[in-house]
Every structure is written in C-alpha cells, then in structure tokens.
Design an enzyme around this catalytic site. Structure first.
Site, mmCIF file in Angstrom:
data_model
loop_
_atom_site.group_PDB
_atom_site.id
_atom_site.type_symbol
_atom_site.label_atom_id
_atom_site.label_comp_id
_atom_site.label_asym_id
_atom_site.label_seq_id
_atom_site.Cartn_x
_atom_site.Cartn_y
_atom_site.Cartn_z
ATOM 1 C CG ASP A 146 -2.029 -1.107 1.526
ATOM 2 O OD1 ASP A 146 -2.059 -1.831 0.594
ATOM 3 O OD2 ASP A 146 -2.693 -1.598 2.300
ATOM 4 N N GLY A 167 11.844 6.149 5.191
ATOM 5 C CA GLY A 167 10.668 5.500 5.455
ATOM 6 C C GLY A 167 10.227 5.180 6.532
ATOM 7 C CG ASP A 334 5.497 26.191 5.740
ATOM 8 O OD1 ASP A 334 6.710 26.193 6.790
ATOM 9 O OD2 ASP A 334 6.089 26.681 4.588
ATOM 10 C CD GLU A 363 8.256 28.800 8.784
ATOM 11 O OE1 GLU A 363 9.438 28.436 9.002
ATOM 12 O OE2 GLU A 363 7.734 28.698 7.960
#
Length: 621
Positions: A146, A167, A334, A363
């Site tokens: 998936d 990962g 952001d 930010e």
C-alpha cells in the site's frame, strides 16, 4: 492524465451514473464530506472531472440551498456554493449533474458532529511540543503493497542519502508514543504528512499534491486519525503542519489550473526574495513586496494566490475538515508571512470562530522581536487584525548560543537574554509565543557532541520555565547535533533504533551513552515536574519577573497567587559568589525553598556561592 487518488476512486464508487459512457466523469469531490451545524453555514464543493464545469448541477435536500454554481477558466472543475440551514439533518445529499442530455448523480455525505466546538482544546503554555519529522523518526509495521499505491512518482527509500526518503511512517510514531510519554512531553507536532507525490520524493512534506490525503508512504487517513486518538489517550495533544503559501509543482492544479490566477507567477520565473521586512515596511515598493509574497518559495513549490476567493475558501475548509475529522489540537502554518496577509487573517478568523478554544501558530521567521510580534492577534501596530493567536520566537533560536554559551558579564551572556525578554511589550500576549532552540529548518542547537552539559542544561531549563509555549526538536534529549552547512539532511538525522537494522537503539537506556543518559534524565526530570498540575499552572499562567544578571546570576520568578517558582542560573564557567540583595523582593534572607533539581532545601543568605553553570529551581509549594 493524473491518476485517481484513493479518495477519488472511493468517490466514483459512491456515485450513481446513468449512461456511464456518456456521463460527465466525476474523479474527485472536495471536501469529501461535511457536517451540519457548523458556525459557517456556507459550503463550497469543488468537483473535478472531464468537462464537469459545463454541466448543470441541482440539489434537492431539506435545509440545503444551492446559491451558485461556477465554472472558472478550466472546464474540468465545478464549484458549488450552498447554504446549510441550522435544522438540516445528516444524510446522503444527492447532487445531480446534467450535460447535453447526459446525467450523473453523486450522493454527498453530510454528517452529524460528534463533539461540541468548544471541546477542541488547543495547545498552550501548559504544553511542551515535541517536533518530529515522520520520515526520520521511526518506521513501524506497514503493508508494503500500500505504500506506493496511486502515486505517479513512487519514490522509494534510501537511508544512505541525506535528502531522500528514509521510510519513517505514522505507525512508527504510534509505536513510540510510550517513549514520548515517559519523557514528559505533552504535545506532538509532526512536519507535514499530506501527499507529496513529487519526482524527488519530498521527504520533508512541504510540497503538497493532495490536500485531503495522507501520503501513503506515511500511512492512511485512518492511521493518522488513530495516531491522534492514541496520543490524546495518553494526554498528549497533536499539532498538524499545513502549508497554504504554496503547493508542490506536481499538484494536478499545475497541469490544469481551475483559473488563470490560481497561482502567482505561474510561469515560475519569479522566486521570493525572502525579505519579510517588506510586508510591514511603510515605504515599500510594489516590486519588492510582490517579490516577497508572490514569488515562488523554491522552483518546485509554486506560489498559491490566496487572493483568489475560491482557492481561499477551499483552503479554509480543508483546515476545518482535518480538525473535524481527526480531532487535532492545533495547526502550525508554514511560511505564514509569505502568503497574502488579509486572506490568511480571514482563514485564521474562520477557523477560530469554528473552534474557539483551538490554537494556531504561524511560522513568522524574523531575526528580531518586532517582526514576529507584528503578526500576533491584537498587535496594535498592524492595521490588519490577523486573528493569529501564536507566533514563533525565532530570535531565541538565532541568538541562543550568544545567550547561553557566552560567559555572563554585565553586558553579555545571559544579559542578552534579559534584553530579549525586555522587549516582550511588543507582543500582544507573550504567553502565546512559541519558544524553541532549534527546529527542522535551523542548525541543531548543538553543532557537535558537547564535552559537558552546563550551558545546554541552562538553555533547556530556561525554555521549560520561562514565558511562552516551549517546543523541543526530536533528538534534543539525545544530544543530536548538526549543521545545515553540510546539508539540511544533517539536521534531520534518523533516530537511532527507529529503523530495522540499526546497530543500537537510543530509545532505550542501554542504547545511549553516559552523557546521553545524563541529558535524557535531566530533560525528563524537568518535563515530568513541569506537567504536574500545581507546577503547570504556575508556569503556564503565572506572571514573570526577572532581574538583570549584572553579577552573573540570572534570576526570575513565575508567580500565581501565593505559589512561586524561582529560577537562578549562574552564567559563569566558574564558581560565583554573590550577595543576594538584588533579589530580596522575591527571596528574603532566611527563607527556605526546595530546589527541585536536587530535592534539597536551600536557605537564602546574604551571600551565596553558585557552582559553575549551576541551575536552582526553587518552589514554595
């Protein structure tokens, strides 16, 4: 043609089509669902499909009024605006489309809200945020089949390269919530987890290509919701990172813009000048301001045009959808000043109107106090009411080494820190300032592994006891270090032990060195002490009084009612004997206070000696 997202496939499965070969193709409906009983009764539904913009839409559902249906410049988008009456009941709302005799119906899901708006409690000065990068924190169990499903650019993992995906995923974070809980943090902030289907992989997450889908390499929407649920069950809040200044260059909008003004400078030739002073400069030229707020952030992050009302409605609803769906406790937005100020003020207003106890931090990366304060809600110097509750104290991060590493004399060291806080009058609410020593965009506070922890401990102690909302960067408790001069990846290293094949695990005491365990224990002691209810009230809500460290000792008191916490920091690398008349108003001679650092009582005398870089945290309760 852009592949259908998982959401798009599910939407098509939910649509009833007559004459499928000739019917308008509905590939995506956004937002995927909505709720009755919202504070704002107007809903925008953006329908994507081949030629759908030319179709005629109708809705026949009790309490729903279709106000307007629009096609902008592209024929492949249809914008529906409708109102939802207060007494509208949840259910499947059929939306019917017709085009040249062809027909299609989509059953749109209107849901009932499952909690009151005021029950969405935001992060505050009572919390300590732990910032982590999902790709670099830990990898948990995942179904490999998936992970790349539905991606145009299924970039894999290579942990030998600092700027590729490694990962880490949501499952890895969930499996290590116990570690974070035992450390003592009370809120989790993850860098963006939405789909970044980009040619280079975009491990950091700041190039969104689908605003309603968790990147499958991190997990699923359901797994994100479970992370929030699991964290909150442990008393930890969750802050979601969002980016409305720009998208990723591989977003479908870049291939087929709903309108010609969906992006600023769509040819990509103009990049931002990164000069945020232009936003509040009373003498600014149109040219300079345009190149700040409308230029692209980097070549693969095209600049969204928040002045387009349809785009801004889409983005606002996206925030509300994630809050309502996953029950997050806050948003970190952001590159806040690079977007249109008025449009973002409207966004913050609408989100806070929907969730009055929520919190948003923007930010605002300035090297001075005035620039950051300009953006906070209630700042009288800004002609635009921003509605932004929380801003970031980048000055503390930028000058942290000057504050804590320098020897303190009447003008240097901790005196710089004193002067920094003396400018808090610029903020409308200093307790709603996010304070930090480093984050994923800055050098690590530790540029290399230290020989001793004296000044590091003082920096951590100040961060966790002074005003504002403290944020820690993952691995700080393990003395992770690095500089951007090598590469951004050097300040975003993997947590040792978070991935299969790691030689050791620093999530465990056995896997850490002696100095790492010293750092971990120190931080845990402070964090666990800070989150105890009595202390937490004083630190989160108490007043602040500080004393100029002209004798090398920086002293400050947090007080709430009759409860007091006094922090004393010796800013010198050698023993420091001082007279204590400077702090008589908070520490009279002869009184005894428990030093939480040692558990021993300390009696205040006329003359006292402090060990090199000593920290005393004295409380009267």
């Amino acid at each position: 043609m852009k592949r259908l997202s998982l959401i798009g496939i599910a939407l098509m499965a939910g649509a009833s089509l007559w004459g499928a070969r000739k019917a308008p193709m509905i590939t995506k409906v956004e937002p995927p669902c909505w709720w009755v009983g919202m504070a704002n009764d107007t809903l925008q539904i953006m329908v994507t499909g081949d030629g759908i913009g030319n179709a005629d839409a109708s809705i026949d559902y009790p309490g729903i009024k279709l106000l307007e249906q629009l096609k902008l410049d592209s024929p492949n988008y249809k914008f529906l605006y409708l109102t939802i009456a207060d007494d509208t009941r949840p259910g499947k709302m059929p939306i019917r489309f017709s085009l040249n005799g062809r027909k299609a119906t989509y059953d749109y899901d209107l849901k009932a809200r499952d909690r009151k708006p005021e029950d969405y409690i935001g992060f505050s000065a009572s919390d300590v945020l732990y910032l982590l990068m999902p790709d670099r924190f830990a990898r948990g169990d995942a179904k490999a089949a998936d992970e790349f499903k539905g991606l145009d650019y299924p970039v894999g993992y290579d942990r030998t390269q600092p700027s590729t995906r490694h990962g880490g995923n949501i499952a890895g974070i969930r499996e290590r919530l116990g570690y974070l809980d035992s450390l003592g943090v009370t809120a989790l902030w993850a860098t963006p987890v939405l789909e970044n289907d980009m040619p280079g992989g975009s491990y950091h997450g700041y190039a969104t290509t689908d605003y309603y889908r968790i990147d499958p390499r991190f997990g699923t929407n359901e797994e994100w919701n479970l992370l929030v649920t699991d964290a909150q069950a442990r008393g930890m809040k969750v802050v979601m990172d969002m980016i409305f200044n720009h998208s990723g260059s591989a977003h479908p909008w870049m291939k087929d813009m709903p309108s010609s003004d969906w992006y600023n400078h769509p040819d990509g030739k103009e990049l931002t000048n990164f000069r945020l002073s232009t936003v509040h400069d009373p003498y600014v030229s149109d040219y300079d301001l345009d190149h700040t707020v409308n230029g692209w952030f980097v070549p693969d992050m095209p600049d969204l045009n928040q002045r387009n009302p349809h785009l801004m409605k889409y983005l606002t609803q996206n925030s509300i959808w994630w809050i309502e769906t996953s029950k997050i406790n806050g948003i970190r937005m952001d590159t806040y000043p690079y977007a249109d100020m008025k449009a973002m003020a409207g966004w913050a207003r609408d989100v806070m109107r929907e969730y009055p106890n929520f919190n948003i931090v923007g930010e605002c990366w300035y090297g001075n106090e005035a620039g950051s304060a300009f953006w906070q809600a209630g700042n009288k110097m800004n002609p635009v009411p921003t509605h932004l509750p929380t801003v970031m104290d980048f000055k503390l991060s930028i000058d942290g080494h000057k504050f804590f590493d320098e020897e303190t004399d009447p003008w240097n060291g901790l005196n710089h820190l004193y002067d920094h806080l003396a400018l808090d009058y610029l903020y409308a609410d200093p307790q709603k300032v996010l304070t930090f020593l480093d984050n994923h965009d800055t050098d690590r506070y530790l540029l290399q592994m230290p020989d001793n922890l004296g000044s590091w401990k003082q920096a951590i102690a100040f961060l966790l006891t002074s005003r504002g909302i403290p944020q820690l960067y993952y691995g700080t408790e393990l003395l992770m270090n690095g500089t951007k001069k090598i590469t951004d990846g050097h300040i975003r290293l993997d947590m040792p032990g978070g991935f299969d094949g790691d030689s050791h695990s620093e999530f465990t005491r056995e896997g850490r060195t002696d100095i790492q365990n010293e750092a971990w224990d120190f931080m845990q002691q402070l964090l666990q002490w800070r989150r105890s209810s009595a202390v937490n009230e004083v630190i989160a809500r108490g007043s602040l009084k500080h004393f100029m460290p002209q004798n090398g000792i920086y002293a400050y008191e947090r007080r709430l009612g009759d409860k007091s916490v006094v922090v004393l920091l010796n800013g010198k690398d050698e023993p420091n004997t001082v007279t204590m008349e400077r702090t008589l108003e908070i520490l009279p001679y002869g009184i005894s206070r428990r030093n939480m650092m040692t558990g021993e009582n300390v009696t205040i005398t006329e003359k006292m000696t402090f060990a090199p870089r000593e920290i005393m945290i004295l409380q009267n309760f």
